[in-house]
Design a protein around this motif. Structure first.
Motif, mmCIF file in Angstrom:
data_model
loop_
_atom_site.group_PDB
_atom_site.id
_atom_site.type_symbol
_atom_site.label_atom_id
_atom_site.label_comp_id
_atom_site.label_asym_id
_atom_site.label_seq_id
_atom_site.Cartn_x
_atom_site.Cartn_y
_atom_site.Cartn_z
ATOM 1 N N THR A 136 11.236 58.525 -91.537
ATOM 2 C CA THR A 136 11.663 58.665 -92.929
ATOM 3 C C THR A 136 11.035 57.603 -93.833
ATOM 4 O O THR A 136 11.168 57.677 -95.052
ATOM 5 C CB THR A 136 13.191 58.541 -93.030
ATOM 6 O OG1 THR A 136 13.588 57.245 -92.550
ATOM 7 C CG2 THR A 136 13.885 59.620 -92.210
ATOM 8 N N GLU A 167 14.444 53.878 -88.023
ATOM 9 C CA GLU A 167 15.164 54.944 -87.325
ATOM 10 C C GLU A 167 15.136 54.602 -85.839
ATOM 11 O O GLU A 167 14.144 54.073 -85.334
ATOM 12 C CB GLU A 167 14.512 56.313 -87.548
ATOM 13 C CG GLU A 167 14.407 56.743 -88.997
ATOM 14 C CD GLU A 167 15.749 57.070 -89.635
ATOM 15 O OE1 GLU A 167 16.715 57.283 -88.868
ATOM 16 O OE2 GLU A 167 15.829 57.096 -90.873
ATOM 17 N N ARG A 198 10.476 62.249 -86.675
ATOM 18 C CA ARG A 198 11.707 62.006 -87.435
ATOM 19 C C ARG A 198 11.571 60.843 -88.417
ATOM 20 O O ARG A 198 12.555 60.401 -89.008
ATOM 21 C CB ARG A 198 12.867 61.725 -86.471
ATOM 22 C CG ARG A 198 13.293 62.907 -85.634
ATOM 23 C CD ARG A 198 14.582 62.654 -84.874
ATOM 24 N NE ARG A 198 14.435 61.634 -83.843
ATOM 25 C CZ ARG A 198 14.960 60.408 -83.906
ATOM 26 N NH1 ARG A 198 15.648 60.030 -84.978
ATOM 27 N NH2 ARG A 198 14.790 59.550 -82.921
#
Length: 471
Positions: free
Chosen positions: A265, A269, A263
């Motif tokens: 980016t 996060e 996940r």
């Protein structure tokens, strides 16, 4: 330097400190609020240390509060705040005043390093750029570690450069850099570069003979070892009281996982138990688990990890909004969207202007008397202006200016300006920051540490070629 010159420097240093301190104190007293985000943990750790409880928290075990050591965040900034809390009481105002003093000292330290690299007028410009930088002024109201990390790192550079003819300068610089590592562990990456100060302050880089490379390697290892000696007592403390050994803190593994997991980016996060490391408890155990997890993700999809590098550098170098958003988070009612947007515009514009000027720090005025050197420097100037134009047209492409600014001073190109050790150390600070956040993840707060380096580069922009005279 003459007595008159020394007196002028003393007066300018004092004036620079006051000029930097005044707006920071005002911001600290007017805008300081409840610590938020990482600032909450820095403040909590400082209060515990000030109370004599060490870097720790309390856990409830069997209905009883039990003392529990921790080291997830580096201890240095909390230890610094603890000293102020112990003397004057724990409050946002006391922390803000301490931060204001750090910010003012940072301006003076930047000027002092610049004074060893460029002419006196240019060095004063560097100090003023830091003193009046809007983002750094706002940081006085934030309980965040970046200005203290920058101050210690830049001070280490100054100590090493000012006494470069003896081992004392290298040793003192390395020891202070060890203190900086307790605030920001990445500071250790700068330690080998202190070896550059052992070469004469010549107009050209160190010679490339094998004996010179051996001396650089030797001195770099000595500087790194001395810096680690400062860190070692804290490491031994962690080995003794934690569930395993940790050099300074236990967030490197977390940060690698955040920059590599599916996940990812390119920015922060939140890691979840569903991502991995569900059945670990101790801080060291958790960090090692996330480190192994991150390495597995990189091995499994190396191209995806590499493809995130531009995004990571973009989040680090494209804009400057963290300080404004921190102030809003701390006191939402005081910061409506219109004011936040306006102040974000001011800090981002000032930062981008500084970065654009810094990109010229390794470029000389093209000299007609040396056609080949003039052509090379003219090409570099064109490239820098082209990158600046690209950044103006596309907000997502500001970061290449930072990479350009950090790379050019190392290149032995015809017609280049002088590159004394103080300037190369500034490049090392910028380059190690780029490397660290290309590996981990980016946020715009992380470029705050390199603002002094950018200020020195900006003040050094478009000097005469080294073959003429030192600027």
């Amino acid at each position: 330097m003459t007595e008159a010159g020394r007196a002028r420097d003393v007066w300018f240093g004092a004036l620079l400190f006051v000029v930097a301190l005044a707006p920071r104190l005002w911001v600290a007293l007017a805008w300081a609020g409840e610590p938020v985000w990482d600032g909450h943990y820095y403040d909590f750790g400082a209060r515990r240390i000030a109370q004599g409880l060490g870097y720790s928290d309390d856990r409830t075990v069997g209905g009883q509060l039990v003392w529990h050591p921790w080291c997830h965040y580096p201890v240095g900034y909390s230890a610094f705040l603890a000293g102020a809390y112990r003397l004057f009481g724990a409050s946002p105002v006391v922390a803000g005043a301490a931060n204001a003093l750090v910010g003012a000292a940072l301006a003076v330290a930047t000027w002092a390093v610049a004074r060893c690299a460029i002419s006196a007028p240019r060095a004063r410009v560097a100090g003023l750029l830091v003193a009046l930088n809007p983002g750094l002024v706002l940081y006085a109201a934030l309980l965040m570690s970046e200005p203290l990390a920058a101050l210690l790192t830049v001070s280490a550079f100054w100590l090493a450069v000012r006494d470069s003819r003896s081992w004392r300068g290298l040793a003192l610089g390395a020891l202070v850099l060890g203190l900086a590592a307790l605030v920001r562990p990445q500071a250790l990456l700068c330690a080998p570069f202190l070896a550059l100060t052992r070469f004469s302050m010549s107009l050209t880089p160190p010679p490339l003979r094998s004996s010179s490379w051996f001396a650089l390697l030797r001195d770099g290892l000595i500087a790194t070892a001395l810096a680690l000696c400062v860190v070692l007592p804290w490491t031994l403390r962690n080995c003794r009281v934690m569930d395993g050994c940790a050099l300074v803190s236990t967030n490197a593994g977390w940060n690698l996982a955040i920059g590599a997991f599916p996940r990812a980016t390119g920015r922060f996060e939140t890691l979840r138990s569903s991502d991995g490391c569900r059945d670990v408890t101790g801080q060291v155990q958790q960090d090692r688990c996330w480190l192994m997890y991150g390495l597995r993700q990189i091995r499994a999809a190396p191209m995806r990890w590499l493809a995130l590098v531009p995004a990571k550098l973009g989040y680090t170098f494209n804009h400057e909004s963290f300080a404004v958003e921190y102030l809003h988070e701390a006191r939402p009612a005081k910061w409506p969207e219109s004011q936040r947007k306006a102040l974000r515009g001011v800090t981002t514009f000032a930062y981008r202007l500084l970065l654009g000027a810094a990109a010229l720090g390794g470029i000389a005025i093209p000299a007609r008397r040396r056609a080949w050197g003039a052509a090379v420097q003219g090409g570099l100037l064109g490239a820098a202006l082209g990158l600046a134009g690209l950044a103006f047209l596309n907000d997502a492409l500001v970061w290449p200016l930072a990479v350009f600014a950090g790379a050019i001073p190392w290149l032995p190109l015809p017609g280049s300006p002088s590159r004394p050790p103080a300037l190369l150390l500034s490049a090392a600070l910028l380059d190690t920051t780029i490397l660290a956040h290309a590996v981990f993840f980016g946020e715009d707060r992380y470029h705050v540490v390199v603002i002094p380096a950018l200020a020195i580069f900006a003040a050094a922009a478009l000097r005469r070629p080294a073959s003429w005279a030192a600027a």
